[in-house]
Design an enzyme around this catalytic site. Sequence first.
Site, PDB file in Angstrom:
ATOM      1  N   ASN A  17     -14.679   2.845   4.024  1.00  0.00           N
ATOM      2  CA  ASN A  17     -13.216   2.729   3.942  1.00  0.00           C
ATOM      3  C   ASN A  17     -12.533   3.596   5.002  1.00  0.00           C
ATOM      4  O   ASN A  17     -11.319   3.615   5.092  1.00  0.00           O
ATOM      5  CB  ASN A  17     -12.701   3.114   2.543  1.00  0.00           C
ATOM      6  CG  ASN A  17     -12.843   4.595   2.265  1.00  0.00           C
ATOM      7  OD1 ASN A  17     -13.662   5.275   2.881  1.00  0.00           O
ATOM      8  ND2 ASN A  17     -12.040   5.114   1.353  1.00  0.00           N
TER       9      ASN A  17
ATOM     10  N   ASN B 274     -21.125  -5.676 -16.437  1.00  0.00           N
ATOM     11  CA  ASN B 274     -20.425  -6.556 -15.492  1.00  0.00           C
ATOM     12  C   ASN B 274     -20.442  -7.987 -16.010  1.00  0.00           C
ATOM     13  O   ASN B 274     -21.358  -8.393 -16.720  1.00  0.00           O
ATOM     14  CB  ASN B 274     -21.114  -6.500 -14.125  1.00  0.00           C
ATOM     15  CG  ASN B 274     -20.305  -7.200 -13.054  1.00  0.00           C
ATOM     16  OD1 ASN B 274     -19.094  -6.972 -12.945  1.00  0.00           O
ATOM     17  ND2 ASN B 274     -20.926  -8.066 -12.282  1.00  0.00           N
TER      18      ASN B 274
ATOM     19  N   ASP C  24     -14.293   6.902  -1.190  1.00  0.00           N
ATOM     20  CA  ASP C  24     -13.882   6.478  -2.539  1.00  0.00           C
ATOM     21  C   ASP C  24     -14.577   7.290  -3.641  1.00  0.00           C
ATOM     22  O   ASP C  24     -13.939   7.719  -4.602  1.00  0.00           O
ATOM     23  CB  ASP C  24     -14.192   4.991  -2.752  1.00  0.00           C
ATOM     24  CG  ASP C  24     -13.198   4.100  -2.030  1.00  0.00           C
ATOM     25  OD1 ASP C  24     -12.065   4.552  -1.791  1.00  0.00           O
ATOM     26  OD2 ASP C  24     -13.559   2.952  -1.703  1.00  0.00           O
TER      27      ASP C  24
ATOM     28  N   LYS D 221     -14.279  -3.833   2.823  1.00  0.00           N
ATOM     29  CA  LYS D 221     -15.037  -2.576   2.929  1.00  0.00           C
ATOM     30  C   LYS D 221     -16.520  -2.808   3.247  1.00  0.00           C
ATOM     31  O   LYS D 221     -17.134  -2.032   3.960  1.00  0.00           O
ATOM     32  CB  LYS D 221     -14.901  -1.769   1.640  1.00  0.00           C
ATOM     33  CG  LYS D 221     -13.504  -1.206   1.431  1.00  0.00           C
ATOM     34  CD  LYS D 221     -13.446  -0.376   0.178  1.00  0.00           C
ATOM     35  CE  LYS D 221     -12.016  -0.026  -0.170  1.00  0.00           C
ATOM     36  NZ  LYS D 221     -11.909   0.791  -1.358  1.00  0.00           N
TER      37      LYS D 221
ATOM     38  N   ILE E 171      -9.642   2.594 -12.076  1.00  0.00           N
ATOM     39  CA  ILE E 171      -9.630   2.912 -10.650  1.00  0.00           C
ATOM     40  C   ILE E 171      -8.432   2.289  -9.960  1.00  0.00           C
ATOM     41  O   ILE E 171      -7.936   2.821  -8.968  1.00  0.00           O
ATOM     42  CB  ILE E 171     -10.981   2.480 -10.038  1.00  0.00           C
ATOM     43  CG1 ILE E 171     -11.948   3.627 -10.306  1.00  0.00           C
ATOM     44  CG2 ILE E 171     -10.894   2.148  -8.560  1.00  0.00           C
ATOM     45  CD1 ILE E 171     -13.346   3.379 -10.023  1.00  0.00           C
TER      46      ILE E 171
ATOM     47  N   GLY F 176     -19.153  -4.543  -8.298  1.00  0.00           N
ATOM     48  CA  GLY F 176     -18.783  -4.973  -6.939  1.00  0.00           C
ATOM     49  C   GLY F 176     -18.748  -3.805  -5.978  1.00  0.00           C
ATOM     50  O   GLY F 176     -19.432  -2.791  -6.176  1.00  0.00           O
TER      51      GLY F 176
ATOM     52  N   SER G 233       0.823  -1.213   0.000  1.00  0.00           N
ATOM     53  CA  SER G 233       0.000   0.000   0.000  1.00  0.00           C
ATOM     54  C   SER G 233       0.863   1.272   0.000  1.00  0.00           C
ATOM     55  O   SER G 233       1.879   1.360   0.694  1.00  0.00           O
ATOM     56  CB  SER G 233      -0.887   0.001   1.244  1.00  0.00           C
ATOM     57  OG  SER G 233      -1.511   1.255   1.361  1.00  0.00           O
TER      58      SER G 233
ATOM     59  N   THR H 144      -9.443  -1.522   3.498  1.00  0.00           N
ATOM     60  CA  THR H 144      -9.334  -1.723   2.052  1.00  0.00           C
ATOM     61  C   THR H 144      -9.788  -3.133   1.680  1.00  0.00           C
ATOM     62  O   THR H 144     -10.350  -3.862   2.516  1.00  0.00           O
ATOM     63  CB  THR H 144      -7.895  -1.386   1.560  1.00  0.00           C
ATOM     64  OG1 THR H 144      -7.867  -1.436   0.158  1.00  0.00           O
ATOM     65  CG2 THR H 144      -6.856  -2.364   2.126  1.00  0.00           C
TER      66      THR H 144
END
Length: 280
Positions: free
Chosen positions: A95, A158, A111, A74, A221, A137, A23, A70
């Site tokens: 988050n 999707n 987010d 979440k 993203i 998702g 991260s 994360t």
Amino acid sequence: MKNYVVKKKIYSIGLFGNPVKHSLSPLIHNIFSKEIKINYNYNLFLCTKSNFFIEIKKFFQCGGFGCNVTVPFKKLAFHALHQYSKRAKISNSTNTLKKSIDSNILGDNTDGIGLIYDLKRLKYIKKYSKVLLLGAGGVAHSIIYHLLKEQCSVVILNRTLDKSVDLIKKFTHFGKISVFSDRLNKYEFDILINATSCGLYNQSPFFPKYVVTPKTICYDISYSRTQSLTPFLLVCKNLGSTNISDGFGMLVAQAAYSCLFWFGVLPDINKTFNKLKLMF
Ligand code: ATR
């Protein structure tokens, strides 16, 4: 007269997820901490599904001030909250958590606002932009409300159709949202956003190639620390798109809004973004 040494408080902030090792959040928050002159540590906690709640509880009991959550927790984290912001409730996920003075756990989801900030920074988004969103998702849940609030129209594509249909039902009262149809949705998108988790596996999701023209803006993203382009952006570039960006700016922006939730101060997002870009 006595000399008193006033020790500045150091706040304890954590990141819970799996994986967490790579991260960039500790680096981002280190810059923020210096800029806003609030001392906080940012520590990583690798969790499993079975110990996630125990770890969160332990963290706050041992003096933790706030944390980020994360992938893949979440949604789960939402169930640890006593109170939540409107955007956390709408996305059913969180988050960013903090402990209130009466020891309740409060949650937000930064987010969506992080994504919109970055799309505006890049001048990618306009009122009525037509967005094709790949994925249905957790991330998609966090950002759809914000795109609709900007008056964008959103079409969902999707891998699992049922999940797209569920999303439409959930968000239809917030704006113009529909499921992708090969017959109806040709050649019409201003922005293509990858909100799938494919990047984690170094893959690009499937989408019909004709949706990308040289004018189409393509935003991933996820981001890659090792490659200059994510697999999704590489596909888009090869299809001729000249406006492409990964989610690094969104990462910085969502972190800044977490900071606002914890400490009431919004760090300078652009300054931090530019500083970090020089490092990589
Ligand atoms: P996140 O919180 O990262 O959004 P998630 O809730 O597990 O994680 O959702 C992952 C999303 O990526 C889903 O939309 C998933 O599609 P399915 O609903 O069909 O599972 C999508 N996804 C994951 N791997 C994919 C792949 N190889 N190709 C296409 N879509 C994929």
